[in-house]
Scaffold this motif. Sequence first.
Motif, PDB file in Angstrom:
ATOM      1  N   VAL A  16       7.250  15.097   3.310  1.00  0.00           N
ATOM      2  CA  VAL A  16       8.242  13.274   2.954  1.00  0.00           C
ATOM      3  C   VAL A  16       8.766  13.837   1.844  1.00  0.00           C
ATOM      4  O   VAL A  16       9.812  12.847   1.573  1.00  0.00           O
ATOM      5  CB  VAL A  16       7.499  12.922   4.056  1.00  0.00           C
ATOM      6  CG1 VAL A  16       8.353  11.443   4.188  1.00  0.00           C
ATOM      7  CG2 VAL A  16       7.170  13.517   5.282  1.00  0.00           C
ATOM      8  N   ALA A  38      13.261   5.250  -0.005  1.00  0.00           N
ATOM      9  CA  ALA A  38      12.763   4.367   2.005  1.00  0.00           C
ATOM     10  C   ALA A  38      11.944   5.437   2.161  1.00  0.00           C
ATOM     11  O   ALA A  38      10.269   4.869   2.878  1.00  0.00           O
ATOM     12  CB  ALA A  38      12.851   3.032   2.442  1.00  0.00           C
ATOM     13  N   LEU A  39      12.561   6.821   2.383  1.00  0.00           N
ATOM     14  CA  LEU A  39      11.207   7.593   2.607  1.00  0.00           C
ATOM     15  C   LEU A  39       9.585   7.984   2.620  1.00  0.00           C
ATOM     16  O   LEU A  39       8.731   7.971   2.941  1.00  0.00           O
ATOM     17  CB  LEU A  39      11.951   8.485   2.861  1.00  0.00           C
ATOM     18  CG  LEU A  39      13.067   8.875   3.577  1.00  0.00           C
ATOM     19  CD1 LEU A  39      13.330  10.202   3.865  1.00  0.00           C
ATOM     20  CD2 LEU A  39      12.742   9.047   5.444  1.00  0.00           C
ATOM     21  N   THR A  42       8.082   4.907   2.775  1.00  0.00           N
ATOM     22  CA  THR A  42       7.197   3.827   4.336  1.00  0.00           C
ATOM     23  C   THR A  42       5.943   5.372   4.659  1.00  0.00           C
ATOM     24  O   THR A  42       4.713   5.500   4.636  1.00  0.00           O
ATOM     25  CB  THR A  42       8.201   4.100   5.253  1.00  0.00           C
ATOM     26  OG1 THR A  42       8.982   4.735   4.914  1.00  0.00           O
ATOM     27  CG2 THR A  42       8.701   2.104   4.327  1.00  0.00           C
ATOM     28  N   MET A  43       7.140   6.198   5.089  1.00  0.00           N
ATOM     29  CA  MET A  43       6.009   7.081   5.863  1.00  0.00           C
ATOM     30  C   MET A  43       5.324   8.345   4.726  1.00  0.00           C
ATOM     31  O   MET A  43       4.192   9.109   5.416  1.00  0.00           O
ATOM     32  CB  MET A  43       7.607   8.247   6.412  1.00  0.00           C
ATOM     33  CG  MET A  43       6.687   9.104   7.651  1.00  0.00           C
ATOM     34  SD  MET A  43       7.911  10.421   8.670  1.00  0.00           S
ATOM     35  CE  MET A  43       7.304  10.187  10.111  1.00  0.00           C
ATOM     36  N   ASP A  58     -17.136   6.613   3.368  1.00  0.00           N
ATOM     37  CA  ASP A  58     -17.403   5.173   4.806  1.00  0.00           C
ATOM     38  C   ASP A  58     -16.660   4.133   5.041  1.00  0.00           C
ATOM     39  O   ASP A  58     -15.006   4.281   4.446  1.00  0.00           O
ATOM     40  CB  ASP A  58     -18.439   4.409   3.885  1.00  0.00           C
ATOM     41  CG  ASP A  58     -18.687   3.969   2.741  1.00  0.00           C
ATOM     42  OD1 ASP A  58     -17.089   3.931   1.953  1.00  0.00           O
ATOM     43  OD2 ASP A  58     -19.416   3.333   1.474  1.00  0.00           O
ATOM     44  N   PHE A  60     -15.852   1.199   3.703  1.00  0.00           N
ATOM     45  CA  PHE A  60     -15.339   0.519   2.824  1.00  0.00           C
ATOM     46  C   PHE A  60     -13.658   1.384   2.501  1.00  0.00           C
ATOM     47  O   PHE A  60     -12.847   0.540   1.529  1.00  0.00           O
ATOM     48  CB  PHE A  60     -16.298  -0.100   1.521  1.00  0.00           C
ATOM     49  CG  PHE A  60     -17.003  -0.926   2.073  1.00  0.00           C
ATOM     50  CD1 PHE A  60     -16.906  -1.801   2.700  1.00  0.00           C
ATOM     51  CD2 PHE A  60     -18.263  -0.703   2.815  1.00  0.00           C
ATOM     52  CE1 PHE A  60     -17.798  -3.380   3.196  1.00  0.00           C
ATOM     53  CE2 PHE A  60     -19.440  -1.515   2.908  1.00  0.00           C
ATOM     54  CZ  PHE A  60     -19.061  -2.638   3.329  1.00  0.00           C
ATOM     55  N   ALA A  63     -10.822   1.007   4.416  1.00  0.00           N
ATOM     56  CA  ALA A  63     -10.604  -0.684   4.648  1.00  0.00           C
ATOM     57  C   ALA A  63      -9.877  -0.633   3.337  1.00  0.00           C
ATOM     58  O   ALA A  63      -8.607  -1.527   3.452  1.00  0.00           O
ATOM     59  CB  ALA A  63     -11.188  -1.867   4.432  1.00  0.00           C
ATOM     60  N   LYS A  64     -10.086  -0.167   2.251  1.00  0.00           N
ATOM     61  CA  LYS A  64      -9.233  -0.101   0.832  1.00  0.00           C
ATOM     62  C   LYS A  64      -8.227   0.678   1.358  1.00  0.00           C
ATOM     63  O   LYS A  64      -6.855   0.714  -0.012  1.00  0.00           O
ATOM     64  CB  LYS A  64     -10.216  -0.188  -0.430  1.00  0.00           C
ATOM     65  CG  LYS A  64     -11.335  -0.637  -0.941  1.00  0.00           C
ATOM     66  CD  LYS A  64     -12.159   0.146  -2.202  1.00  0.00           C
ATOM     67  CE  LYS A  64     -12.549  -0.545  -2.587  1.00  0.00           C
ATOM     68  NZ  LYS A  64     -14.133  -0.432  -3.099  1.00  0.00           N
ATOM     69  N   LEU A  67      -5.554  -1.101   3.260  1.00  0.00           N
ATOM     70  CA  LEU A  67      -5.536  -2.681   2.149  1.00  0.00           C
ATOM     71  C   LEU A  67      -4.127  -2.161   1.087  1.00  0.00           C
ATOM     72  O   LEU A  67      -3.181  -2.870   0.543  1.00  0.00           O
ATOM     73  CB  LEU A  67      -6.174  -2.843   1.251  1.00  0.00           C
ATOM     74  CG  LEU A  67      -7.229  -4.227   1.631  1.00  0.00           C
ATOM     75  CD1 LEU A  67      -7.906  -4.976   0.623  1.00  0.00           C
ATOM     76  CD2 LEU A  67      -6.031  -5.763   1.919  1.00  0.00           C
ATOM     77  N   TRP A  73       3.517  -2.259   1.590  1.00  0.00           N
ATOM     78  CA  TRP A  73       4.113  -2.457   2.554  1.00  0.00           C
ATOM     79  C   TRP A  73       5.253  -3.991   2.329  1.00  0.00           C
ATOM     80  O   TRP A  73       5.748  -4.143   2.943  1.00  0.00           O
ATOM     81  CB  TRP A  73       4.029  -2.600   3.856  1.00  0.00           C
ATOM     82  CG  TRP A  73       4.073  -1.323   4.415  1.00  0.00           C
ATOM     83  CD1 TRP A  73       4.040   0.183   3.768  1.00  0.00           C
ATOM     84  CD2 TRP A  73       4.678  -0.551   5.412  1.00  0.00           C
ATOM     85  NE1 TRP A  73       3.993   1.567   4.165  1.00  0.00           N
ATOM     86  CE2 TRP A  73       3.908   1.324   5.458  1.00  0.00           C
ATOM     87  CE3 TRP A  73       4.193  -0.908   6.715  1.00  0.00           C
ATOM     88  CZ2 TRP A  73       4.331   2.146   6.512  1.00  0.00           C
ATOM     89  CZ3 TRP A  73       4.476  -0.294   7.871  1.00  0.00           C
ATOM     90  CH2 TRP A  73       4.331   1.609   7.614  1.00  0.00           C
ATOM     91  N   MET A  74       4.162  -4.787   2.008  1.00  0.00           N
ATOM     92  CA  MET A  74       4.805  -6.316   1.596  1.00  0.00           C
ATOM     93  C   MET A  74       5.581  -6.209   0.256  1.00  0.00           C
ATOM     94  O   MET A  74       6.566  -6.816   0.680  1.00  0.00           O
ATOM     95  CB  MET A  74       3.401  -7.063   1.336  1.00  0.00           C
ATOM     96  CG  MET A  74       2.679  -7.295   2.659  1.00  0.00           C
ATOM     97  SD  MET A  74       1.775  -9.353   2.408  1.00  0.00           S
ATOM     98  CE  MET A  74       0.413  -8.735   1.746  1.00  0.00           C
ATOM     99  N   PRO A  77       9.235  -3.673  -0.010  1.00  0.00           N
ATOM    100  CA  PRO A  77      10.563  -4.413   0.911  1.00  0.00           C
ATOM    101  C   PRO A  77      11.729  -5.752  -0.451  1.00  0.00           C
ATOM    102  O   PRO A  77      12.349  -5.237  -0.679  1.00  0.00           O
ATOM    103  CB  PRO A  77      10.666  -5.375   1.576  1.00  0.00           C
ATOM    104  CG  PRO A  77       9.548  -4.623   1.932  1.00  0.00           C
ATOM    105  CD  PRO A  77       8.867  -3.934   1.395  1.00  0.00           C
ATOM    106  N   ILE A  78      10.778  -5.972  -1.181  1.00  0.00           N
ATOM    107  CA  ILE A  78      11.205  -6.847  -2.009  1.00  0.00           C
ATOM    108  C   ILE A  78      11.897  -6.581  -3.134  1.00  0.00           C
ATOM    109  O   ILE A  78      13.344  -6.725  -3.756  1.00  0.00           O
ATOM    110  CB  ILE A  78      10.009  -7.939  -2.326  1.00  0.00           C
ATOM    111  CG1 ILE A  78       9.543  -8.881  -0.824  1.00  0.00           C
ATOM    112  CG2 ILE A  78      10.092  -9.461  -3.109  1.00  0.00           C
ATOM    113  CD1 ILE A  78       8.301  -9.595  -1.095  1.00  0.00           C
ATOM    114  N   SER A  80      13.399  -3.669  -3.358  1.00  0.00           N
ATOM    115  CA  SER A  80      14.555  -3.247  -3.040  1.00  0.00           C
ATOM    116  C   SER A  80      15.993  -3.798  -2.603  1.00  0.00           C
ATOM    117  O   SER A  80      16.339  -3.650  -2.275  1.00  0.00           O
ATOM    118  CB  SER A  80      14.230  -1.628  -1.139  1.00  0.00           C
ATOM    119  OG  SER A  80      13.624  -1.930  -0.323  1.00  0.00           O
TER     120      SER A  80
END
Lengths: 101, 152
Positions: A16, A38-39, A42-43, A58, A60, A63-64, A67, A73-74, A77-78, A80
């Motif tokens: 991708v 943007a490809l 995201t993907m 494990d 953790f 989870a990391k 995050l 992802w947060m 967008p700002i 772009s």
Amino acid sequence: MREIIAAIFIIAGILVFIVALLGIYRLKYVMNRMHAAALGDTMGLGLVTIGLMILGKDVFHVAKYILIVLFFWMSSPIASHMIGKVEMLTNKDYDERVHGK
Amino acid sequence: MYLILLVLWFIFSGKVTLEIALFGLVICSWLYWFMSKYMDYNVKKDIAVVKKIPLFLLYGVTLVIEVIKSNLAVIRIVLSPGLECEPTFVTFHTDLKSEVSRVTLANSITLTPGTYTCGLEENEYTIHALDKKFTEGIDESVFVKQLRKLEE
């Protein structure tokens, strides 16, 4: 077996990224090039992180990785949005903007 | 919010021991006190958010599905021999009330490849799309419906 599935995901993610790079070169105008970029954001990133999650030792690690994707992802967008806004304010040549590929 | 802080603490420390748990409890309590005193967080608001958690999760799942769908569409355009696309600008109005949901909508539109928000003023969005078919039904997309539910 786990390694093979993870490798498939990571290779798909890298493919991708290659398509995104190709798109940045083939499209001609800033605003169209950003769609191709943007490809990878995201993907590409998503698939690579899923692959790494499968390899993770494990809970953790997993989870990391979640995050990493969440914060990326947060924030992406700002960035772009800012590029798009600057381009829109500085380039008034509407014809080129709309029809230039 | 307190729970989120605590979970973050555990994720970043990488293992669960008594020492880490005690330090985490103390530090998170202090942080939460600081946030509710100076940053306009409070328990009531948090409880209201907790009730909406299923809707948030549903929104996340929809976002991922939309991202994958539009990713495939953009990949098809990039790999097509003649780059068959018609870049366009669209403006549309939304009836979402709160600023948070408006910004979330703008960010979701930007996050899906093929469309991104260049301008957002009051309730008017300016969207640049790589192809005309991305703009179909953009003012009544799945995001809008779910954000409306989240606002209630």
